[in-house]
Motif scaffolding. Structure first.
Motif, PDB file in Angstrom:
ATOM      1  N   SER A  88       0.582  -1.062   0.141  1.00 18.01           N
ATOM      2  CA  SER A  88       0.228  -0.179  -0.022  1.00 18.01           C
ATOM      3  C   SER A  88       1.072   1.659  -0.217  1.00 18.01           C
ATOM      4  O   SER A  88       2.041   1.082  -0.361  1.00 18.01           O
ATOM      5  CB  SER A  88      -0.791  -0.315   1.269  1.00 18.01           C
ATOM      6  OG  SER A  88      -1.735   1.353   1.689  1.00 18.01           O
ATOM      7  N   ASN A 107      -5.849  -1.254   0.309  1.00 19.28           N
ATOM      8  CA  ASN A 107      -6.107  -1.117   2.469  1.00 19.28           C
ATOM      9  C   ASN A 107      -7.334  -1.490   2.925  1.00 19.28           C
ATOM     10  O   ASN A 107      -7.513  -2.834   3.708  1.00 19.28           O
ATOM     11  CB  ASN A 107      -6.055   0.116   2.801  1.00 19.28           C
ATOM     12  CG  ASN A 107      -4.869   0.441   3.138  1.00 19.28           C
ATOM     13  OD1 ASN A 107      -3.683  -0.226   3.051  1.00 19.28           O
ATOM     14  ND2 ASN A 107      -4.489   2.040   2.973  1.00 19.28           N
ATOM     15  N   THR A 153      -7.637  -5.893   2.552  1.00 20.63           N
ATOM     16  CA  THR A 153      -6.435  -6.307   3.143  1.00 20.63           C
ATOM     17  C   THR A 153      -7.350  -6.105   4.707  1.00 20.63           C
ATOM     18  O   THR A 153      -7.114  -7.465   5.710  1.00 20.63           O
ATOM     19  CB  THR A 153      -5.384  -5.031   4.293  1.00 20.63           C
ATOM     20  OG1 THR A 153      -4.652  -5.145   2.955  1.00 20.63           O
ATOM     21  CG2 THR A 153      -4.328  -5.915   5.498  1.00 20.63           C
ATOM     22  N   SER A 211      -1.015  -4.874   5.196  1.00 22.02           N
ATOM     23  CA  SER A 211      -0.486  -4.030   4.460  1.00 22.02           C
ATOM     24  C   SER A 211       0.499  -2.627   4.681  1.00 22.02           C
ATOM     25  O   SER A 211       0.514  -3.129   6.096  1.00 22.02           O
ATOM     26  CB  SER A 211      -2.308  -2.157   4.131  1.00 22.02           C
ATOM     27  OG  SER A 211      -2.702  -2.692   3.521  1.00 22.02           O
TER      28      SER A 211
END
Ligand SMILES: NC(=O)c1ccc[n+]([C@@H]2O[C@H](COP(=O)([O-])OP(=O)(O)OC[C@H]3O[C@@H](n4cnc5c(N)ncnc54)[C@H](OP(=O)(O)O)[C@@H]3O)[C@@H](O)[C@H]2O)c1
Length: 246
Positions: free
Chosen positions: A145, A177, A180, A196
């Motif tokens: 990320s 994100n 995730t 992330s």
């Protein structure tokens, strides 16, 4: 203990390449994905010269057939995958400094292209490889990320990234994100950890030469999250071991 197997997308240069080097000390066998076979072979030569146990797979994350090919390659050769580093990524302007209409000036095809690479393709690849990660005793998924994906920081005028707005890139990392967090929740009763990573602002082709972090430092966050111990976190967002706000 069996040697761990890692797949790093976009491993032929930049942070993916550096992360392969950083995984050496953990004794990991690294498969680097490279769109271009020659670039990939050259990268493997360089990695092997540094003592990294590496091989290459021609891999373009926006090609669905490459996802299946990666599954078949890893499945036939190893039967499982311990580490998936979703590292390949792209950016598109307008970038900070390109003018005031940062968000409304975005070309829609660029917005879709960035989301395709940084988000949709990552979700699709992870889904395809998940059975191999579930076959590992300790699967680890690292999503590359960026601090620029943090809504909390982008909304705060006092944050250091407040003016660093590049809509397509930032929004794609915010979406990543979300993946995730959702995937970590889905896998919460398994040994798999999903996190992330913000590598830092690093001198790569994407980061540019004005970035403060050297490439030798840039793989540390990914490598640490890829080798988390059993009691390590899942569903978090980290830079060099420190949590970042979503
Ligand atoms: N550098 C930074 O400061 C920074 C900060 C925060 C987050 N990140 C993130 O870290 C990751 C790596 O960044 P980087 O700085 O190393 O970037 P980079 O130097 O531009 O390298 C990008 C890598 O991704 C590959 N790639 C791009 N599109 C691909 C596709 N469709 N399929 C497969 N591979 C593809 C590239 O392959 P080719 O060689 O074939 O183009 C290259 O290997 C990215 O996700 C980025 O967003 C970077």
């Amino acid at each position: 203990m069996q040697q761990r197997i890692a797949f790093i997308t976009g491993g032929n240069r930049g942070l993916g390449f550096q992360t392969a080097i950083d995984l050496k000390e953990h004794g990991v066998h690294v498969i680097i994905g490279s769109r271009d076979s020659k670039q990939g072979e050259l990268a493997v030569e360089k990695l092997q010269a540094q003592g990294v146990d590496a091989e290459m797979l021609v891999f373009d994350i926006v090609k669905n057939e490459d996802h299946k090919a990666a599954f078949n390659f890893i499945s036939q050769k190893f039967g499982h995958l311990d580490i998936l580093i979703n590292n390949a990524g792209i950016a598109a302007g307008p970038f900070p400094g390109d003018g005031p209409e940062h968000t409304t000036n975005i070309d829609e095809s660029a917005l879709r292209r960035v989301f395709e690479t940084n988000f949709f393709a990552v979700v699709a690849l992870t889904r395809t490889l998940l059975p191999l990660l579930k076959a590992s005793p300790a699967g680890r998924i690292v999503n590359l990320s960026s601090i620029l994906g943090s809504l909390t920081l982008h909304a705060n005028p006092k944050s250091p990234v407040y003016h660093a707005k590049s809509f397509a890139y930032d929004a794609s990392k915010t979406a990543l994100n979300a993946f995730t967090v959702h995937l970590a929740y889905e896998l919460r009763d398994t040994p798999i950890k999903v996190n992330s990573a913000h590598p830092g602002w690093v001198k790569t082709d994407m980061g540019g030469q004005q970035a403060p972090m050297e490439i030798s430092e840039g793989g540390k966050t990914s490598a640490a999250l890829a080798t988390l111990p059993e009691d390590g976190p899942s569903g978090g967002f980290f830079h060099l071991g420190q949590p970042l706000p979503w």
